[in-house]
Motif scaffolding. Structure first.
Motif, mmCIF file in Angstrom:
data_model
loop_
_atom_site.group_PDB
_atom_site.id
_atom_site.type_symbol
_atom_site.label_atom_id
_atom_site.label_comp_id
_atom_site.label_asym_id
_atom_site.label_seq_id
_atom_site.Cartn_x
_atom_site.Cartn_y
_atom_site.Cartn_z
ATOM 1 N N PHE A 152 0.868 -1.182 0.000
ATOM 2 C CA PHE A 152 0.000 0.000 0.000
ATOM 3 C C PHE A 152 0.904 1.231 0.000
ATOM 4 O O PHE A 152 1.308 1.736 1.040
ATOM 5 N N ALA A 158 1.019 4.737 -0.537
ATOM 6 C CA ALA A 158 0.228 5.966 -0.658
ATOM 7 C C ALA A 158 1.019 7.094 -1.304
ATOM 8 O O ALA A 158 0.468 7.901 -2.052
ATOM 9 N N ALA A 174 -1.744 0.866 -4.766
ATOM 10 C CA ALA A 174 -2.159 -0.015 -3.668
ATOM 11 C C ALA A 174 -2.419 -1.423 -4.167
ATOM 12 O O ALA A 174 -3.105 -1.616 -5.181
ATOM 13 N N HIS A 191 -11.420 -0.557 -0.411
ATOM 14 C CA HIS A 191 -11.825 0.431 -1.410
ATOM 15 C C HIS A 191 -12.243 1.744 -0.752
ATOM 16 O O HIS A 191 -11.920 2.836 -1.258
ATOM 17 N N ILE A 209 -9.114 3.564 0.291
ATOM 18 C CA ILE A 209 -8.459 4.189 -0.859
ATOM 19 C C ILE A 209 -9.158 5.489 -1.233
ATOM 20 O O ILE A 209 -8.505 6.493 -1.543
ATOM 21 N N LYS A 210 -10.486 5.505 -1.178
ATOM 22 C CA LYS A 210 -11.235 6.735 -1.474
ATOM 23 C C LYS A 210 -10.840 7.852 -0.501
ATOM 24 O O LYS A 210 -10.704 9.021 -0.898
ATOM 25 N N GLU A 246 -7.443 9.064 -1.539
ATOM 26 C CA GLU A 246 -7.542 9.861 -2.768
ATOM 27 C C GLU A 246 -8.076 11.258 -2.474
ATOM 28 O O GLU A 246 -7.617 12.245 -3.070
ATOM 29 N N PHE A 291 -5.735 6.490 -7.213
ATOM 30 C CA PHE A 291 -4.799 5.397 -6.973
ATOM 31 C C PHE A 291 -4.842 4.360 -8.095
ATOM 32 O O PHE A 291 -5.894 4.109 -8.691
ATOM 33 N N VAL A 300 -4.766 0.582 -8.532
ATOM 34 C CA VAL A 300 -5.092 -0.512 -7.613
ATOM 35 C C VAL A 300 -4.895 -1.866 -8.290
ATOM 36 O O VAL A 300 -5.350 -2.091 -9.411
#
Length: 248
Positions: free
Chosen positions: A114, A116, A121, A168, A171-172, A175, A182, A184
């Motif tokens: 992951f 960032a 990710a 998910h 990740i949002k 972002e 991202f 993924v």
């Protein structure tokens, strides 16, 4: 006081005059050396040695850091931790077993794919499974609070963050803070199982086992424990903001 989990005599000396033991030790991953410091010698035999020394020295309470009951597939680290939990329960010591979910600082880091900083990710499973990501500092606080909180006495505490979020959803959040979409990559459970079957080293098997557990999710309801302990848990968004600020 110096001691070694692999040297029971040193542990008896270390436990003299001690009222409580908080055990967070593991050979994984930083001091892992096959045949020297490994899951068998440290996470299983070593922690059992410490429990036995604590009992002999009449320690009043033993607090042990395991991991979530949902992370319960057959792999070496899981088997060692569950065996230690059983030994502790049967020892006669007043016990507290902490079972935290996935550490944010580990599972939302480049160490497990992951990244960032570079908006990339690797996600294990579909990415829609809820996980109760928890901050390491919160687990440490639970350990310290367990010394005096009656709710921790002879208890197994399943620990997560203030809410369970899917990868998910995490990740949002990243972002939104980073302002960048991202890239993924998903690793299905079947691929992890194939890796597990091909792995020989217990540490490698254990990491793959944990990744497979991640792929199936680890939701934990924390409202009851929060009422008993009375402190605010770290939300994933706060961890993300700190991570992004530290990265500049």
């Amino acid at each position: 006081v110096k001691g070694s989990l692999c040297d029971p005599h040193s542990l008896k000396a270390a436990c003299q005059g001690v009222s409580a033991v908080i055990c967070t030790v593991s050979a994984m991953p930083f001091c892992y050396k096959p045949g020297v410091n490994d899951i068998q010698s440290v996470d299983f035999e070593g922690v059992n040695n410490l429990i036995d020394a604590a009992k002999t020295s009449k320690v009043k309470q033993f607090i042990y850091t395991s991991f979530s009951g949902n992370l319960d597939r057959d792999f070496p680290l899981r088997n060692a931790k569950r065996a230690v939990e059983k030994h502790l329960k049967e020892s006669g010591l007043v016990y507290t077993i902490l079972r935290p979910s996935m550490f944010m600082e580990v599972w939302l880091s480049p160490a497990v794919g992951f990244d960032a900083a570079n908006a990339k990710a690797t996600i294990y499973g579909s990415g829609d499974q809820p996980i109760a990501w928890i901050a390491i500092q919160d687990v440490a606080r639970f350990a310290v609070e367990s010394l005096t909180n009656p709710a921790a006495r002879n208890s197994v505490l399943e620990l997560g963050g203030p809410q369970s979020l899917s990868p998910h959803q995490v990740i949002k959040l990243f972002e939104a803070v980073k302002g960048k979409t991202f890239e993924v990559t998903h690793v299905p459970p079947e691929a992890l199982q194939a890796q597990y079957e091909g792995a020989a080293d217990p540490m490698q098997k254990s990491f793959i086992g944990l990744m497979t557990c991640y792929a199936y999710g680890d939701p934990i309801e924390m409202s009851g424990i929060q009422k008993s302990f009375g402190f605010q848990l770290t939300p994933v968004k706060e961890h993300i903001e700190r991570t992004m600020a530290a990265a500049g």
